[in-house]
Scaffold this motif. Structure first.
Motif, PDB file in Angstrom:
ATOM      1  N   VAL A  78      57.655  40.542  27.596  1.00 14.35           N
ATOM      2  CA  VAL A  78      57.558  41.605  26.572  1.00 14.35           C
ATOM      3  C   VAL A  78      58.940  41.781  25.840  1.00 14.35           C
ATOM      4  O   VAL A  78      59.875  42.027  26.815  1.00 14.35           O
ATOM      5  N   TYR A  83      57.777  46.836  21.547  1.00 14.61           N
ATOM      6  CA  TYR A  83      56.840  47.321  22.529  1.00 14.61           C
ATOM      7  C   TYR A  83      56.564  48.815  22.333  1.00 14.61           C
ATOM      8  O   TYR A  83      57.593  49.390  21.876  1.00 14.61           O
ATOM      9  N   SER A  84      55.256  49.156  22.599  1.00  5.87           N
ATOM     10  CA  SER A  84      54.948  50.525  22.662  1.00  5.87           C
ATOM     11  C   SER A  84      53.745  50.705  23.313  1.00  5.87           C
ATOM     12  O   SER A  84      53.114  49.926  23.667  1.00  5.87           O
ATOM     13  N   LEU A  85      53.820  51.785  24.126  1.00 10.92           N
ATOM     14  CA  LEU A  85      52.628  52.246  25.329  1.00 10.92           C
ATOM     15  C   LEU A  85      51.677  53.168  24.354  1.00 10.92           C
ATOM     16  O   LEU A  85      52.223  54.396  24.131  1.00 10.92           O
ATOM     17  N   LYS A  86      50.491  52.824  24.158  1.00  5.78           N
ATOM     18  CA  LYS A  86      49.849  53.943  23.465  1.00  5.78           C
ATOM     19  C   LYS A  86      48.710  54.489  24.478  1.00  5.78           C
ATOM     20  O   LYS A  86      48.016  53.913  25.525  1.00  5.78           O
ATOM     21  N   GLU A  96      51.949  57.161  20.964  1.00  2.55           N
ATOM     22  CA  GLU A  96      52.336  55.867  21.046  1.00  2.55           C
ATOM     23  C   GLU A  96      54.054  55.998  21.361  1.00  2.55           C
ATOM     24  O   GLU A  96      54.880  56.703  20.584  1.00  2.55           O
ATOM     25  N   LYS A  98      57.355  54.747  22.904  1.00  2.00           N
ATOM     26  CA  LYS A  98      58.584  53.478  23.413  1.00  2.00           C
ATOM     27  C   LYS A  98      58.853  53.546  24.833  1.00  2.00           C
ATOM     28  O   LYS A  98      58.759  54.359  25.558  1.00  2.00           O
ATOM     29  N   TYR A  99      59.541  52.578  25.174  1.00  2.00           N
ATOM     30  CA  TYR A  99      59.688  52.322  26.509  1.00  2.00           C
ATOM     31  C   TYR A  99      60.700  53.374  27.167  1.00  2.00           C
ATOM     32  O   TYR A  99      60.140  54.005  27.996  1.00  2.00           O
ATOM     33  N   VAL A 152      48.931  43.299  27.464  1.00  2.00           N
ATOM     34  CA  VAL A 152      49.181  42.614  26.275  1.00  2.00           C
ATOM     35  C   VAL A 152      48.534  41.077  26.366  1.00  2.00           C
ATOM     36  O   VAL A 152      48.528  40.544  25.224  1.00  2.00           O
ATOM     37  N   TRP A 203      51.704  44.406  32.617  1.00  2.00           N
ATOM     38  CA  TRP A 203      52.191  44.434  31.211  1.00  2.00           C
ATOM     39  C   TRP A 203      51.294  45.317  30.416  1.00  2.00           C
ATOM     40  O   TRP A 203      50.744  45.172  29.435  1.00  2.00           O
ATOM     41  N   ASN A 205      49.934  48.151  27.869  1.00  2.00           N
ATOM     42  CA  ASN A 205      50.481  48.585  26.533  1.00  2.00           C
ATOM     43  C   ASN A 205      49.426  49.678  26.057  1.00  2.00           C
ATOM     44  O   ASN A 205      49.701  50.257  24.866  1.00  2.00           O
ATOM     45  N   GLU A 206      48.365  49.783  26.908  1.00  2.00           N
ATOM     46  CA  GLU A 206      47.517  50.987  26.150  1.00  2.00           C
ATOM     47  C   GLU A 206      46.787  51.497  27.642  1.00  2.00           C
ATOM     48  O   GLU A 206      46.341  50.806  28.458  1.00  2.00           O
TER      49      GLU A 206
END
Length: 232
Positions: A78, A83-86, A96, A98-99, A152, A203, A205-206
């Motif tokens: 990644v 990258y973003s975590l939703k 949303e 960011k790391y 991801v 990994w 991401n949401e």
């Protein structure tokens, strides 16, 4: 003459034993991890990353990378710039992050063992943020019963929100003192304590809040237990 030879042999033996004892003591002290490390196989040794902590409070830590890749599409690499975590679903406001914004939340360190359904396990020192802190920031609806984790690579799994709260589960970003290796799920892995490894989504991401208490993720849809309790 015979007596002198016997004495000389005895002295040599004592000196040799002292040297050996001194080497052993020096090796035990040189670990610097507050634990006398057991011998490990060459294969295990090779999995330790540079700067990875080997021991913690008298416990020998296992490598943060498992013995083999068991992901559904291979290791994901990644890029944080993309990258973003939703945080989505039954929340007051979808987020949303960011790391670095995730890392701004309070962090916690815990020694937790991962139990893989394949039969191996790994005791690792983890560092991460509370999942409840993340979802609380979005405002959780009273109707939310399940937390669905999405990765991801398309992998999904879920946990009851009640268990996440009860066990104060973490979303980890460090293992054994280093950033989680890509093979273990960089940038984030779910520490589903007391659950089998397929609940430890990598990994991530949401994070979706849902009222579907029967939601089944990738392996659960293929016949694996949705509870995935280690003691069962």
């Amino acid at each position: 003459m015979l007596i002198r030879r016997v004495i000389a042999v005895c002295v040599a033996v004592v000196m040799c034993a002292a040297v050996l004892f001194g080497c052993t003591a020096e090796q035990e002290q040189s670990t610097g991890d507050d634990v006398s490390l057991d011998a490990v196989s060459e294969a295990t040794e090779a999995r330790y990353a540079t700067r990875e902590i080997r021991g913690y409070e008298g416990v020998r830590l296992d490598p943060a990378v498992g013995p083999r890749d068991n992901s559904i599409k291979g290791t994901r690499y990644v890029k944080l710039t993309q990258y973003s975590l939703k945080i989505t679903g039954l929340v007051d406001e979808e987020l949303e992050l960011k790391y670095d914004e995730v890392l701004d939340f309070p962090s916690y360190e815990r020694l937790i063992t991962l139990y893989c359904v394949e039969g191996w396990d790994a005791t690792i020192l983890w560092k991460g943020v509370k999942i409840t802190d993340l979802i609380d920031a979005a405002g959780v609806s009273d109707s939310a019963k399940t937390v669905i984790f999405k990765a991801v690579d398309g992998y999904t799994t879920s946990l009851p929100i009640a268990e996440i709260i009860q066990k104060d589960m973490l979303l980890a970003y460090m293992s054994n003192g280093i950033d989680i290796p890509p093979e273990m799920g960089f940038p984030f892995i779910v520490l589903a304590e007391d659950k089998l490894g397929y609940k430890w989504a990598r990994w991530v991401n949401e994070i979706e809040l849902s009222d579907d208490q029967d939601y089944k993720g990738y392996w659960e849809s293929n016949g694996y237990s949705n509870e995935a309790d280690v003691n069962r």
